[in-house]
Design a protein around this motif. Sequence first.
Motif, PDB file in Angstrom:
ATOM      1  N   GLN A   1       0.842  -1.186   0.000  1.00  0.00           N
ATOM      2  CA  GLN A   1       0.000   0.000   0.000  1.00  0.00           C
ATOM      3  C   GLN A   1       0.882   1.242   0.000  1.00  0.00           C
ATOM      4  OE1 GLN A   1      -3.571   0.317   2.384  1.00  0.00           O
ATOM      5  NE2 GLN A   1      -3.302  -1.763   3.165  1.00  0.00           N
TER       6      GLN A   1
ATOM      7  N   PRO B   1      -0.870   3.350   8.226  1.00  0.00           N
ATOM      8  CA  PRO B   1      -2.002   3.032   9.105  1.00  0.00           C
ATOM      9  C   PRO B   1      -2.489   4.274   9.838  1.00  0.00           C
ATOM     10  CG  PRO B   1      -0.218   1.436   9.385  1.00  0.00           C
ATOM     11  CD  PRO B   1       0.323   2.551   8.554  1.00  0.00           C
TER      12      PRO B   1
ATOM     13  N   ARG C   1       4.681   0.385   2.021  1.00  0.00           N
ATOM     14  CA  ARG C   1       3.979  -0.285   3.119  1.00  0.00           C
ATOM     15  C   ARG C   1       3.734  -1.723   2.698  1.00  0.00           C
ATOM     16  NH1 ARG C   1      -2.024   1.226   5.609  1.00  0.00           N
ATOM     17  NH2 ARG C   1      -2.442  -0.827   6.545  1.00  0.00           N
TER      18      ARG C   1
ATOM     19  N   ASP D   1       1.989  -5.245   3.993  1.00  0.00           N
ATOM     20  CA  ASP D   1       1.083  -5.884   4.950  1.00  0.00           C
ATOM     21  C   ASP D   1       1.104  -7.387   4.756  1.00  0.00           C
ATOM     22  OD1 ASP D   1      -0.088  -3.585   6.262  1.00  0.00           O
ATOM     23  OD2 ASP D   1      -1.053  -3.147   4.360  1.00  0.00           O
ATOM     24  N   GLU D   2       1.206  -8.107   5.858  1.00  0.00           N
ATOM     25  CA  GLU D   2       1.160  -9.568   5.837  1.00  0.00           C
ATOM     26  C   GLU D   2      -0.020 -10.023   6.668  1.00  0.00           C
ATOM     27  OE1 GLU D   2       4.940 -11.816   5.813  1.00  0.00           O
ATOM     28  OE2 GLU D   2       5.805  -9.939   6.497  1.00  0.00           O
TER      29      GLU D   2
ATOM     30  N   GLY E   1      -0.950 -11.035  11.984  1.00  0.00           N
ATOM     31  CA  GLY E   1      -0.362 -10.313  10.879  1.00  0.00           C
ATOM     32  C   GLY E   1       0.542  -9.184  11.332  1.00  0.00           C
ATOM     33  N   SER E   2       1.186  -8.556  10.352  1.00  0.00           N
ATOM     34  CA  SER E   2       2.115  -7.470  10.653  1.00  0.00           C
ATOM     35  C   SER E   2       2.126  -6.469   9.504  1.00  0.00           C
ATOM     36  CB  SER E   2       3.532  -8.020  10.882  1.00  0.00           C
ATOM     37  OG  SER E   2       4.030  -8.598   9.689  1.00  0.00           O
ATOM     38  N   THR E   3       2.601  -5.275   9.797  1.00  0.00           N
ATOM     39  CA  THR E   3       2.758  -4.216   8.806  1.00  0.00           C
ATOM     40  C   THR E   3       4.155  -3.643   8.923  1.00  0.00           C
ATOM     41  OG1 THR E   3       0.413  -3.596   8.781  1.00  0.00           O
ATOM     42  CG2 THR E   3       1.984  -1.915   8.086  1.00  0.00           C
ATOM     43  N   THR E   4       4.851  -3.529   7.797  1.00  0.00           N
ATOM     44  CA  THR E   4       6.130  -2.850   7.745  1.00  0.00           C
ATOM     45  C   THR E   4       5.945  -1.592   6.906  1.00  0.00           C
ATOM     46  OG1 THR E   4       7.340  -4.941   7.871  1.00  0.00           O
ATOM     47  CG2 THR E   4       8.562  -3.020   7.110  1.00  0.00           C
TER      48      THR E   4
END
Length: 286
Positions: A173, A177, A191, A193-194, A203-206
């Motif tokens: 993305q 967030p 961005r 997202d997993e 899940g996680s966001t980097t």
Amino acid sequence: MSGLSDHTGALTRWLGLGGLLALVATAVALKDPPAPSRELPAKPPSQPEIALPPAPPFPDAGVGRLMRIMPSFPGVTMVPMGRMMTNGSPMEMGYFETDHPPGEVLEYYAREFRLRGRNIVTQDDGSGGGSVNYYDDRIGALVAVTTLRVGGATTRTLVFPSLVEAPEGIHLQGTPPESLPQPPGVVTVLRLDEGSGAGGSAGSTTLTQVAHGTPAMLAEFYRSQLPSRGYMPSGGHLARGVELLEFERPGERLSLTLSPIDKDGPPESLITFVLERAPLPQESNR
């Protein structure tokens, strides 16, 4: 906090996607591809070679796979940036720059991907750049192209083709967030997202961004703003000029890496968030 993966060290975390995007920040000042090595090939060994273990079970594994899968943009040469890990997923990335606007670059790749029968997803970063990507279930990887417009009077477009080996459900993305405070003038680079994984992970966001200010200035901003969003400080330290901060709130762990960008003019920093989520424990009815 139960349900969240243990830290392997802040510097180790920095060598994930944040370390990769540090190369992105360095590439802002890159003018020409690196010169090919002139070293002579090593002499063959005098003793018989020992058999090596089999290669990892990734189809067509290796840095060259991205070069084979990614369409070539006319008039440029993509520079491989190597193969590394991001949140436990093998990743390859390349780099090139062009005078064409980001929209033209993204439209070119969108057209090429559609001609191959891919269902693409496009994202606008709101600052003249963005990304186009699709999930390739044949090789189990997310294929993406991310663009970033940089420069003052003379602008250019930085382009980062990438391939992330991960189960379907991962996606890119261009917007941060809503739960995270944003410094003035910040630009989102990437961005990732997993989705939900094994072991109860939610899940996680980097998230990687570039912002005005030194790491110390930005660290003070996040220390003052994150508690109002429910994130309480849980750790942090300074290492080689890089600020490493950690925060927690119920069901989430947030790690920040703030690194200075070596450039002329006003100071800028590379910001990398790693937001890990875990389901809240269920209350017993007993």
